[in-house]
Design a protein around this motif. Structure first.
Motif, PDB file in Angstrom:
ATOM      1  N   GLU A  43      -1.059   2.683 -51.649  1.00  0.00           N
ATOM      2  CA  GLU A  43      -1.374   3.704 -52.651  1.00  0.00           C
ATOM      3  C   GLU A  43      -2.501   4.635 -52.164  1.00  0.00           C
ATOM      4  OE1 GLU A  43      -3.154   2.718 -56.568  1.00  0.00           O
ATOM      5  OE2 GLU A  43      -1.372   3.711 -57.381  1.00  0.00           O
ATOM      6  N   ALA A  51      -3.021   8.459 -60.778  1.00  0.00           N
ATOM      7  CA  ALA A  51      -1.644   8.168 -61.197  1.00  0.00           C
ATOM      8  C   ALA A  51      -1.381   8.506 -62.676  1.00  0.00           C
ATOM      9  CB  ALA A  51      -1.348   6.690 -60.938  1.00  0.00           C
ATOM     10  N   ASP A 102      -0.411  10.335 -66.145  1.00  0.00           N
ATOM     11  CA  ASP A 102       0.462  11.473 -66.477  1.00  0.00           C
ATOM     12  C   ASP A 102      -0.295  12.457 -67.385  1.00  0.00           C
ATOM     13  OD1 ASP A 102       0.481  10.410 -69.044  1.00  0.00           O
ATOM     14  OD2 ASP A 102       2.450   9.462 -68.817  1.00  0.00           O
ATOM     15  N   ASP A 116       2.449  12.694 -58.829  1.00  0.00           N
ATOM     16  CA  ASP A 116       3.911  12.758 -58.607  1.00  0.00           C
ATOM     17  C   ASP A 116       4.242  12.548 -57.124  1.00  0.00           C
ATOM     18  OD1 ASP A 116       4.350  13.211 -61.271  1.00  0.00           O
ATOM     19  OD2 ASP A 116       4.598  15.394 -61.083  1.00  0.00           O
ATOM     20  N   ARG A 128       3.787   8.944 -56.116  1.00  0.00           N
ATOM     21  CA  ARG A 128       4.921   8.105 -56.544  1.00  0.00           C
ATOM     22  C   ARG A 128       6.127   8.307 -55.621  1.00  0.00           C
ATOM     23  NH1 ARG A 128       2.266   8.509 -61.443  1.00  0.00           N
ATOM     24  NH2 ARG A 128       2.762  10.697 -61.706  1.00  0.00           N
ATOM     25  N   ARG A 129       6.346   9.576 -55.218  1.00  0.00           N
ATOM     26  CA  ARG A 129       7.478   9.863 -54.315  1.00  0.00           C
ATOM     27  C   ARG A 129       7.275   9.126 -52.978  1.00  0.00           C
ATOM     28  NH1 ARG A 129       9.238  12.730 -50.268  1.00  0.00           N
ATOM     29  NH2 ARG A 129       7.211  13.603 -49.716  1.00  0.00           N
TER      30      ARG A 129
END
Ligand code: AQP
Length: 343
Positions: free
Chosen positions: A63, A221, A223, A301, A304-305
């Motif tokens: 991460e 991370a 949203d 985003d 995460r990809r």
């Protein structure tokens, strides 16, 4: 032997990467790659100074790597790697354990804060952490270290260790043809309006990964809805925003939010107050939410990809570690020779 300019810094894979890590460190890393050869390290050896679940450690290592890449660090041009793949960090840390003095480590405020009242039960690694940090930097003879304000004391210790090693082994360094000093004294780079981002719940406490309240920090991370909720609930005081920076002096929460806005918008706090001075927090928080969402959500985003393909991230780390070893191994051979080890 001349010392080239090199940037080194690290981030611990301990989860909950937040806006403080991003503004205090990672955005600085991105900017510096324009002018320097840079090494950005996921410091997994530091992470285990407090117990880590092995599977989570692996995930968190990926991460942090994903955050580096998503923020714009170019792993082809710069060196992105994880610490445990280069054995020189641990080897040099041992030598520095024998150079640093116990009295120096006893003064480290981070150990006191992290060990707390349960000092007898803290790991030896947590206590010796600053020696490993000095080894991380000096293994590559790095000259510049971008960090948040909280790491200033550790950087000063790294300079003391470099100086003492150069003094203790001065005769050997000279005899082996390495000039007057082998290690540079690394310069901390602590600049910008967000070198110490504070908790959203308490403007006197640092925004931190380990704060039990998730509302205290904005995670990379998060949203858009979560960011909006956290900024809405962020602690403030009843007065409107002031017109001048001096008036922020005794208003830690207001100062923190203005600093965050300034850092994200890449303007000075004075310019932020020029625009929002006299406004109520409700209006300022709305603008801050829009800005934070616009800057942070695309990074989350992209993380995460990237994390959807862990093998690709592991390959980045393997390639970076190979480049790091190519610098570390010859340096470590010289250091061992200076110290008097037969190699
Ligand atoms: N609040 C912050 N403001 C500005 N910079 C910060 N940094 C950390 N917190 C802030 C900087 O981020 C880089 C990486 O930090 P780290 O993960 O290696 O270590 P840390 O200081 O232990 O991080 P945390 O989030 O504060 O974790 P805990 O909860 O364990 O205390 C460093 O350059 C650091 O200065």
């Amino acid at each position: 032997m001349s010392i080239e300019q090199r940037v080194f810094s690290g981030v611990q894979p301990t989860g909950n990467l937040h806006l403080g890590n991003y503004l205090g460190a990672i955005t600085r890393f991105v900017a510096l790659q324009e002018d320097y050869d840079c090494m950005y390290c996921v410091v997994d050896l530091h992470a285990i100074t407090v117990w880590q679940d092995p599977e989570e450690l692996r995930h968190n290592t990926r991460e942090v790597t994903a955050a580096f890449l998503a923020a714009g660090i170019d792993a082809d041009k710069q060196i992105v790697f994880n610490q445990s793949q280069v054995s020189g960090h641990a080897e040099l840390a041992w030598i520095f354990n024998c150079v640093a003095r116990i009295g120096w480590l006893n003064r480290m405020t981070q150990f006191k804060e992290k060990a707390g009242k349960n000092r007898e039960n803290a790991s030896v690694g947590l206590y010796a952490y600053p020696n490993l940090m000095a080894a991380d930097i000096l293994l590559y003879r790095a000259t510049h270290v971008p960090v948040g304000e909280d790491q200033k004391q550790h950087l000063e210790l790294a300079r003391d260790i470099a100086q003492k090693f150069n003094n203790d082994f001065a005769t050997s360094i000279k005899a082996k043809g390495h000039g007057e000093a082998f290690f540079p004294l690394p310069e901390p780079l602590i600049t910008g309006p967000a070198t110490r981002v504070m908790s959203l719940r308490d403007g006197t406490q640092k925004m931190s990964k380990s704060d039990p309240s998730d509302l205290s920090r904005i995670n990379l991370a998060d949203d858009a809805d979560t960011i909006a909720k956290k900024i809405k609930k962020a602690k403030t005081d009843p007065a409107p925003l002031p017109e001048s920076e001096a008036e922020l002096e005794d208003r830690p929460e207001a100062r923190n939010l203005v600093g965050i806005y300034a850092a994200l918008a890449e303007v000075s706090p004075r310019e932020v107050l020029g625009e929002f001075g006299g406004a109520q927090f409700s209006a300022f928080k709305k603008a801050l939410t829009e800005l934070t969402v616009a800057k942070i959500v695309p990074i989350g985003d992209e993380m995460r990809r990237l994390l959807a393909d862990p093998d690709a991230i592991d390959q980045v780390l393997a390639a970076g570690s190979e480049k790091a070893r190519a610098i570390a191994e010859p340096n470590m051979a010289i250091i061992k020779d200076i110290v008097g080890f037969i190699t």
